[in-house]
Write a protein that holds these residues in place. Structure first.
Motif, PDB file in Angstrom:
ATOM      1  N   PHE A 129      -3.123  -4.071   7.312  1.00 11.39           N
ATOM      2  CA  PHE A 129      -2.469  -3.133   6.902  1.00 11.39           C
ATOM      3  C   PHE A 129      -1.215  -3.567   6.128  1.00 11.39           C
ATOM      4  CE2 PHE A 129       0.560   0.321   7.510  1.00 11.39           C
ATOM      5  CZ  PHE A 129      -0.060   1.485   7.199  1.00 11.39           C
ATOM      6  N   ILE A 130      -0.885  -2.693   5.002  1.00 11.14           N
ATOM      7  CA  ILE A 130       0.188  -3.055   4.425  1.00 11.14           C
ATOM      8  C   ILE A 130       1.015  -1.950   4.082  1.00 11.14           C
ATOM      9  CG2 ILE A 130       1.272  -4.051   2.218  1.00 11.14           C
ATOM     10  CD1 ILE A 130      -1.439  -5.475   1.904  1.00 11.14           C
ATOM     11  N   GLY A 131       2.294  -1.798   4.486  1.00 15.52           N
ATOM     12  CA  GLY A 131       3.125  -0.739   4.275  1.00 15.52           C
ATOM     13  C   GLY A 131       3.922  -0.346   5.774  1.00 15.52           C
ATOM     14  N   ASP A 132       4.744   0.679   5.500  1.00 15.13           N
ATOM     15  CA  ASP A 132       5.641   1.142   6.687  1.00 15.13           C
ATOM     16  C   ASP A 132       4.762   1.530   7.791  1.00 15.13           C
ATOM     17  OD1 ASP A 132       7.830   0.149   5.029  1.00 15.13           O
ATOM     18  OD2 ASP A 132       7.772   2.176   4.196  1.00 15.13           O
ATOM     19  N   ILE A 133       5.370   1.383   8.787  1.00 14.91           N
ATOM     20  CA  ILE A 133       4.668   2.080  10.173  1.00 14.91           C
ATOM     21  C   ILE A 133       4.992   3.430  10.383  1.00 14.91           C
ATOM     22  CG2 ILE A 133       3.979   1.553  12.746  1.00 14.91           C
ATOM     23  CD1 ILE A 133       2.909  -0.453  10.590  1.00 14.91           C
ATOM     24  N   THR A 134       4.117   4.485  10.321  1.00 16.49           N
ATOM     25  CA  THR A 134       4.499   5.600  10.329  1.00 16.49           C
ATOM     26  C   THR A 134       3.729   6.180  11.823  1.00 16.49           C
ATOM     27  OG1 THR A 134       2.676   6.423   8.900  1.00 16.49           O
ATOM     28  CG2 THR A 134       4.875   6.118   8.112  1.00 16.49           C
ATOM     29  N   PRO A 135       4.089   7.134  12.458  1.00 19.43           N
ATOM     30  CA  PRO A 135       3.029   7.747  13.429  1.00 19.43           C
ATOM     31  C   PRO A 135       1.468   7.994  12.891  1.00 19.43           C
ATOM     32  CG  PRO A 135       4.974   9.253  13.341  1.00 19.43           C
ATOM     33  CD  PRO A 135       4.919   8.313  12.196  1.00 19.43           C
ATOM     34  N   THR A 136       1.294   8.030  11.547  1.00 15.96           N
ATOM     35  CA  THR A 136      -0.041   8.385  11.485  1.00 15.96           C
ATOM     36  C   THR A 136      -0.558   6.828  11.377  1.00 15.96           C
ATOM     37  OG1 THR A 136       0.360  10.247  10.260  1.00 15.96           O
ATOM     38  CG2 THR A 136      -1.664   9.274   9.406  1.00 15.96           C
ATOM     39  N   SER A 137       0.200   5.954  10.717  1.00 12.88           N
ATOM     40  CA  SER A 137      -0.441   4.697  10.548  1.00 12.88           C
ATOM     41  C   SER A 137      -0.507   3.829  11.810  1.00 12.88           C
ATOM     42  CB  SER A 137       0.301   3.683   9.569  1.00 12.88           C
ATOM     43  OG  SER A 137       1.693   3.570  10.083  1.00 12.88           O
ATOM     44  N   GLU A 138       0.447   4.302  12.612  1.00 11.01           N
ATOM     45  CA  GLU A 138       0.266   3.605  13.886  1.00 11.01           C
ATOM     46  C   GLU A 138      -0.944   4.086  14.929  1.00 11.01           C
ATOM     47  OE1 GLU A 138       1.304   0.962  16.590  1.00 11.01           O
ATOM     48  OE2 GLU A 138       2.831   1.483  15.301  1.00 11.01           O
ATOM     49  N   VAL A 167      -3.936 -16.635   2.484  1.00 10.69           N
ATOM     50  CA  VAL A 167      -5.442 -16.358   2.449  1.00 10.69           C
ATOM     51  C   VAL A 167      -5.691 -14.770   2.927  1.00 10.69           C
ATOM     52  CG1 VAL A 167      -7.826 -16.961   3.259  1.00 10.69           C
ATOM     53  CG2 VAL A 167      -5.839 -18.524   2.730  1.00 10.69           C
ATOM     54  N   GLY A 168      -5.933 -13.958   1.904  1.00  8.14           N
ATOM     55  CA  GLY A 168      -6.225 -12.600   1.939  1.00  8.14           C
ATOM     56  C   GLY A 168      -7.168 -12.299   2.872  1.00  8.14           C
ATOM     57  N   PRO A 169      -7.403 -11.039   3.539  1.00 12.50           N
ATOM     58  CA  PRO A 169      -8.390 -10.640   4.283  1.00 12.50           C
ATOM     59  C   PRO A 169      -9.659 -10.044   3.413  1.00 12.50           C
ATOM     60  CG  PRO A 169      -6.746  -8.813   4.127  1.00 12.50           C
ATOM     61  CD  PRO A 169      -6.321 -10.086   3.519  1.00 12.50           C
ATOM     62  N   GLN A 170     -10.708  -9.494   4.066  1.00 16.52           N
ATOM     63  CA  GLN A 170     -11.742  -8.784   3.292  1.00 16.52           C
ATOM     64  C   GLN A 170     -11.642  -7.388   2.950  1.00 16.52           C
ATOM     65  OE1 GLN A 170     -12.047 -10.731   5.962  1.00 16.52           O
ATOM     66  NE2 GLN A 170     -13.607 -12.626   5.582  1.00 16.52           N
ATOM     67  N   ILE A 171     -10.563  -6.804   3.814  1.00 15.44           N
ATOM     68  CA  ILE A 171     -10.208  -5.535   3.655  1.00 15.44           C
ATOM     69  C   ILE A 171      -8.491  -5.012   3.696  1.00 15.44           C
ATOM     70  CG2 ILE A 171     -10.467  -2.992   4.662  1.00 15.44           C
ATOM     71  CD1 ILE A 171     -13.078  -4.049   5.914  1.00 15.44           C
ATOM     72  N   PHE A 172      -8.220  -4.433   2.632  1.00 15.93           N
ATOM     73  CA  PHE A 172      -6.906  -4.135   2.784  1.00 15.93           C
ATOM     74  C   PHE A 172      -6.731  -2.592   2.961  1.00 15.93           C
ATOM     75  CE2 PHE A 172      -6.726  -7.699  -0.143  1.00 15.93           C
ATOM     76  CZ  PHE A 172      -5.406  -8.425   0.264  1.00 15.93           C
ATOM     77  N   LEU A 173      -5.597  -2.039   3.785  1.00 20.31           N
ATOM     78  CA  LEU A 173      -5.292  -0.834   3.987  1.00 20.31           C
ATOM     79  C   LEU A 173      -3.805  -0.579   3.649  1.00 20.31           C
ATOM     80  CD1 LEU A 173      -6.860   0.195   7.409  1.00 20.31           C
ATOM     81  CD2 LEU A 173      -7.844   0.376   5.052  1.00 20.31           C
ATOM     82  N   THR A 174      -3.601   0.165   2.606  1.00 22.98           N
ATOM     83  CA  THR A 174      -2.174   0.429   2.159  1.00 22.98           C
ATOM     84  C   THR A 174      -1.417   1.520   2.368  1.00 22.98           C
ATOM     85  OG1 THR A 174      -2.939  -1.194   0.430  1.00 22.98           O
ATOM     86  CG2 THR A 174      -0.825  -0.274   0.050  1.00 22.98           C
ATOM     87  N   GLU A 175      -0.414   1.642   2.840  1.00 22.76           N
ATOM     88  CA  GLU A 175       0.588   3.216   2.948  1.00 22.76           C
ATOM     89  C   GLU A 175       1.238   3.219   1.591  1.00 22.76           C
ATOM     90  OE1 GLU A 175       2.009   6.462   3.721  1.00 22.76           O
ATOM     91  OE2 GLU A 175       0.898   5.731   5.330  1.00 22.76           O
ATOM     92  N   CYS A 176       0.889   4.116   0.778  1.00 26.38           N
ATOM     93  CA  CYS A 176       1.681   4.338  -0.608  1.00 26.38           C
ATOM     94  C   CYS A 176       2.547   5.125  -0.700  1.00 26.38           C
ATOM     95  CB  CYS A 176       0.594   4.652  -1.579  1.00 26.38           C
ATOM     96  SG  CYS A 176      -0.622   3.065  -1.617  1.00 26.38           S
ATOM     97  N   ARG A 177       2.573   6.303   0.629  1.00 23.89           N
ATOM     98  CA  ARG A 177       3.738   7.146   0.248  1.00 23.89           C
ATOM     99  C   ARG A 177       5.132   6.820   0.016  1.00 23.89           C
ATOM    100  NH1 ARG A 177       2.884  10.464   5.487  1.00 23.89           N
ATOM    101  NH2 ARG A 177       1.338   8.618   5.928  1.00 23.89           N
TER     102      ARG A 177
END
Length: 182
Positions: A129-138, A167-177
């Motif tokens: 998970f790449i991005g800032d931690i928000t209540p939704t992302s938490e 070495v990257g993962p198989q899946i990226f989740l990104t917070e873009c807001r």
């Protein structure tokens, strides 16, 4: 479905040999053998998910099959033989390019991975998970953490802290807001 480049090369060579046999000795039987071979090759490509190569082979297969309507016109007219030859040469060159390109990419990847990194990639599926931690992302991260029971590791990262050599993962989740392109 996985496939060895040698399998693809071998089947392409067999197709090319069948065509050369027909050109050297035109007749109904050698043409039927070539038609069966192109049909088999087209099916082989489709079964391996090689859609671009399959489309080229399928197009050639359709040209060949239409010639059976004129079964009494063998040998096939010279202009038609030339068109088929051109289509076959295009297919063979595309297969050769595909094999060469993929072998170079695999070789480059193998040269850059350390044994530890490749073992880690194969042994532990990961989600970043790449991005800032928000209540939704938490909440999402809490749910993703439960995947560890399935052998999937979840990691949180800030974009600014990522290493270019990681070495990257198989899946990226990104917070873009809040992020802008630039």
């Amino acid at each position: 479905m996985s496939m060895q480049p040698s399998d693809l090369h071998q089947k392409c060579d067999a197709l090319h040999r069948r065509w050369r046999t027909y050109v050297a000795s035109p007749g109904f039987e050698p043409f039927v053998e070539f038609a069966v071979c192109i049909s088999s090759f087209s099916e082989f490509l489709q079964g391996r998910g090689l859609s671009g190569l399959h489309q080229t082979a399928h197009q050639l297969e359709q040209q060949v099959l239409t010639l059976f309507d004129d079964a009494d016109r063998y040998p096939i007219p010279h202009a038609t033989v030339e068109a088929l030859n051109s289509g076959l040469e295009t297919l063979v060159s595309r297969v050769t390019l595909f094999i060469g390109t993929n072998q170079r990419l695999v070789s480059q990847l193998a040269a850059t991975l350390t044994p530890d990194a490749s073992t880690e990639l194969l042994s532990m599926p990961r989600i970043w998970f790449i991005g800032d931690i928000t209540p939704t992302s938490e909440t999402l991260l809490t749910q993703l953490t439960q995947l560890k029971d399935l052998g999937i590791h979840t990691e949180k990262h800030l974009l600014k802290d990522l290493s270019l050599n990681a070495v990257g993962p198989q899946i990226f989740l990104t917070e873009c807001r809040g992020h802008t392109a630039g």
